[in-house]
Design a protein around this motif. Structure first.
Motif, short mmCIF file in Angstrom:
data_model
loop_
_atom_site.label_atom_id
_atom_site.label_comp_id
_atom_site.label_asym_id
_atom_site.label_seq_id
_atom_site.Cartn_x
_atom_site.Cartn_y
_atom_site.Cartn_z
N ALA A 1 0.84 -1.20 0.00
CA ALA A 1 0.00 0.00 0.00
C ALA A 1 0.87 1.25 0.00
CB ALA A 1 -0.93 -0.01 1.21
N GLN A 2 1.92 1.21 0.81
CA GLN A 2 2.88 2.30 0.82
C GLN A 2 3.45 2.54 -0.57
OE1 GLN A 2 4.30 4.65 2.55
NE2 GLN A 2 3.77 4.28 4.69
N ARG A 3 3.86 1.44 -1.19
CA ARG A 3 4.49 1.53 -2.50
C ARG A 3 3.49 2.09 -3.51
NH1 ARG A 3 6.58 -3.41 -1.66
NH2 ARG A 3 5.09 -4.41 -3.04
N LEU A 4 2.27 1.59 -3.43
CA LEU A 4 1.24 2.06 -4.36
C LEU A 4 1.00 3.56 -4.19
CD1 LEU A 4 -0.84 1.16 -6.49
CD2 LEU A 4 -2.45 0.74 -4.63
N ALA A 5 0.95 3.98 -2.95
CA ALA A 5 0.74 5.41 -2.68
C ALA A 5 1.90 6.22 -3.27
CB ALA A 5 0.62 5.66 -1.19
N ARG A 6 3.09 5.76 -3.04
CA ARG A 6 4.27 6.46 -3.57
C ARG A 6 4.22 6.55 -5.08
NH1 ARG A 6 8.02 5.65 0.93
NH2 ARG A 6 9.35 7.49 0.65
N GLU A 7 3.85 5.44 -5.71
CA GLU A 7 3.84 5.43 -7.17
C GLU A 7 2.84 6.42 -7.73
OE1 GLU A 7 3.02 1.45 -8.31
OE2 GLU A 7 4.91 0.69 -7.47
N HIS A 8 1.74 6.60 -7.02
CA HIS A 8 0.71 7.46 -7.56
C HIS A 8 0.84 8.90 -7.09
CE1 HIS A 8 -1.99 4.72 -9.78
NE2 HIS A 8 -1.38 3.81 -9.04
N LEU A 9 1.68 9.11 -6.12
CA LEU A 9 1.80 10.46 -5.59
C LEU A 9 3.19 11.06 -5.82
CD1 LEU A 9 0.07 9.99 -2.15
CD2 LEU A 9 -0.64 11.62 -3.90
N GLY A 10 4.16 10.19 -5.96
CA GLY A 10 5.52 10.68 -6.05
C GLY A 10 6.12 10.95 -4.69
N ARG A 11 5.36 10.69 -3.66
CA ARG A 11 5.85 10.90 -2.30
C ARG A 11 5.09 9.99 -1.34
NH1 ARG A 11 3.93 16.96 -1.30
NH2 ARG A 11 4.46 17.11 -3.51
N ALA A 12 5.58 9.86 -0.16
CA ALA A 12 4.89 9.04 0.83
C ALA A 12 3.69 9.80 1.37
CB ALA A 12 5.83 8.67 1.97
N PRO A 13 2.61 9.12 1.66
CA PRO A 13 1.46 9.81 2.24
C PRO A 13 1.74 10.20 3.69
CG PRO A 13 1.08 7.45 2.20
CD PRO A 13 2.39 7.68 1.49
N ALA A 14 0.96 11.14 4.17
CA ALA A 14 1.14 11.59 5.55
C ALA A 14 0.53 10.60 6.53
CB ALA A 14 0.51 12.96 5.74
N TRP A 15 -0.35 9.77 6.02
CA TRP A 15 -1.04 8.80 6.87
C TRP A 15 -1.52 7.68 6.00
CZ3 TRP A 15 -6.40 7.54 8.21
CH2 TRP A 15 -6.52 6.92 9.47
N LEU A 16 -1.50 6.49 6.54
CA LEU A 16 -1.92 5.33 5.77
C LEU A 16 -2.50 4.33 6.73
CD1 LEU A 16 -1.78 4.10 2.87
CD2 LEU A 16 0.32 2.97 3.60
N ALA A 17 -3.72 3.89 6.48
CA ALA A 17 -4.36 2.95 7.38
C ALA A 17 -5.29 2.04 6.60
CB ALA A 17 -5.16 3.70 8.46
N PRO A 18 -5.42 0.81 7.07
CA PRO A 18 -6.33 -0.10 6.38
C PRO A 18 -7.76 0.36 6.56
CG PRO A 18 -5.51 -1.09 8.40
CD PRO A 18 -4.79 0.20 8.24
N LEU A 19 -8.54 0.28 5.50
CA LEU A 19 -9.93 0.73 5.57
C LEU A 19 -10.87 -0.45 5.66
CD1 LEU A 19 -12.06 2.94 5.40
CD2 LEU A 19 -11.90 2.78 2.92
N GLY A 20 -10.58 -1.50 4.95
CA GLY A 20 -11.50 -2.62 4.99
C GLY A 20 -11.01 -3.81 4.19
#
Lengths: 227, 227
Positions: free
Chosen positions: B62-81
């Motif tokens: 999920a971290q990697r996916l966020a990075r790929e789509h944002l170009g940076r790490a998200p400020a927060w990441l949590a499982p939703l469901g």
DNA sequence: CCAAAAGTGTTGGTTCTACACCCATGG
DNA sequence: CCATGGGTGTAGAACCAACACTTTTGG
């Protein structure tokens, strides 16, 4: 009656399991929260678990697992977490799904099972070790969004029982008159026409959970819970 | 720079995917919550997603996916469901994991992506359709347990920005003086020595999120949120 | 009678929100 | 000057928790 070997929904070895499923079943014994553990004839205690070949239908699988270990459907069932990071199941299942179930006070523990107070859990498999604490924390966190306290009681209950349920979750004693006044104001319960005589004293009226439409209630800003 | 085709962490067809992973990235545009959607050159918009061969490390994925789509790490990441019931991914992945990420206001949408206000989402794949609403509900539900409002802002922010962030999540206007008094009392922020001149008027001091130990705070009984 | 359930009145405290007002500072 | 940021005092409402008391009803 039941297979005591924690009847996995899918047997290991057929095809690689895609996920392990662990279930924390909580119940009130009137004074403490207790979790259901499987106590095999030999070997260490575990939480109910299963392997899933196919994650699809894992909610149904959780339901089934709960039924198998309780002999009845739980009063509440919700996903608690997904872990892929920690220790994995010995079977090698890469994903670990955790579900949380509640059953009413008084539910008997079937053969080969026991209710153990959550503050006195025995040694569990490493993967399951942190799950009980997580379950308790989740219950406390969600208790004012979801009727947790009610699911720890049978469908009909006395106000004293309900208060004890809240006290158990909040971890502190509440004032009877204030509790009832607040409950009244929230339109959460309705009286039944049944009464229960507890021995001495006036019988207690039974109530059921029947929340009524609450008028526009705007949530206050809550900073205090952050830290 | 980036592969626009929503670079799955694991390609379909190599081995059966064990899970699909969808990511809702939320951001504030100052007035509304917005979610990041992938806008391909042709075809319908989607939320960022990937397939996992192996659920282990899905948080890292999920971290990697966020990075790929944002170009940076998200400020927060949590499982939703986790969903196994609904429509499954076309690849046949049996499990659907959903993660929720937050990025600070002002984060640009990379090429091929767009921020879309959550109340005006375009048609998404059926599996993803309900996810955005679930994400918004989860944010509102958890905002007083987790510093959601702060993660929608850069590390240093003005009090006015923080208030707007809360207003956005609560869906109503707050009173400035009261908001700041409550914030003060909660020891949640500390001033930096930087100030920002916004044009006219006195420059605003910048603060950062720095919660200090809060003294024993006993939670009141809250019936009002149930119903 | 006694014990327990159910409910009323009231009080003191805290919290929430709002109004009015203060001063500071940059354009 | 004025607009904006930061802050104080205060007031009313709502809420929370406790104390004291009454009434009901079964054993």
């Amino acid at each position: 009656m039941r297979d005591r070997s924690a009847a996995p929904v899918a047997r290991a070895g057929r095809s690689p399991a895609s996920a392990s499923l662990d279930l924390i079943v909580c119940c009130s014994d009137g004074r403490h929260l207790a979790a259901l553990v499987v106590v095999p004839l030999r070997g260490a205690a575990t939480l109910p678990w299963a392997l899933l070949e196919d994650g699809a239908g894992h909610e149904a699988a959780a339901q089934r697992l709960a039924r198998e270990h309780l002999g009845r459907a739980p009063a509440w069932l919700a996903p608690l977490g997904v872990a892929g990071e920690g220790r994995r199941h010995p079977s090698g299942a890469p994903l670990s799904l955790t579900w949380l179930a509640l059953v009413p006070q008084g539910t008997p523990a079937p053969e080969g099972h026991a209710w153990v107070p959550v503050h006195a859990m025995p040694a569990l498999p490493a993967r399951q070790q942190p799950m009980v604490a997580a379950a308790v924390a989740a219950l406390r966190d969600r208790m004012d969004l979801v009727p947790i306290a009610f699911r720890l009681l049978p469908p009909e209950f006395t106000l004293t029982e309900l208060q004890q349920s809240y006290e158990l979750l909040l971890g502190r004693r509440l004032h009877k008159a204030s509790f009832r006044r607040a409950l009244q104001a929230a339109y959460l319960v309705e009286p039944t026409d049944a009464w229960r005589s507890e021995g001495r004293g006036r019988p207690a009226q039974l109530f059921r959970y029947a929340p009524r439409r609450r008028r526009g209630h705007r949530r206050p800003v809550r900073f205090e819970l952050l830290g």
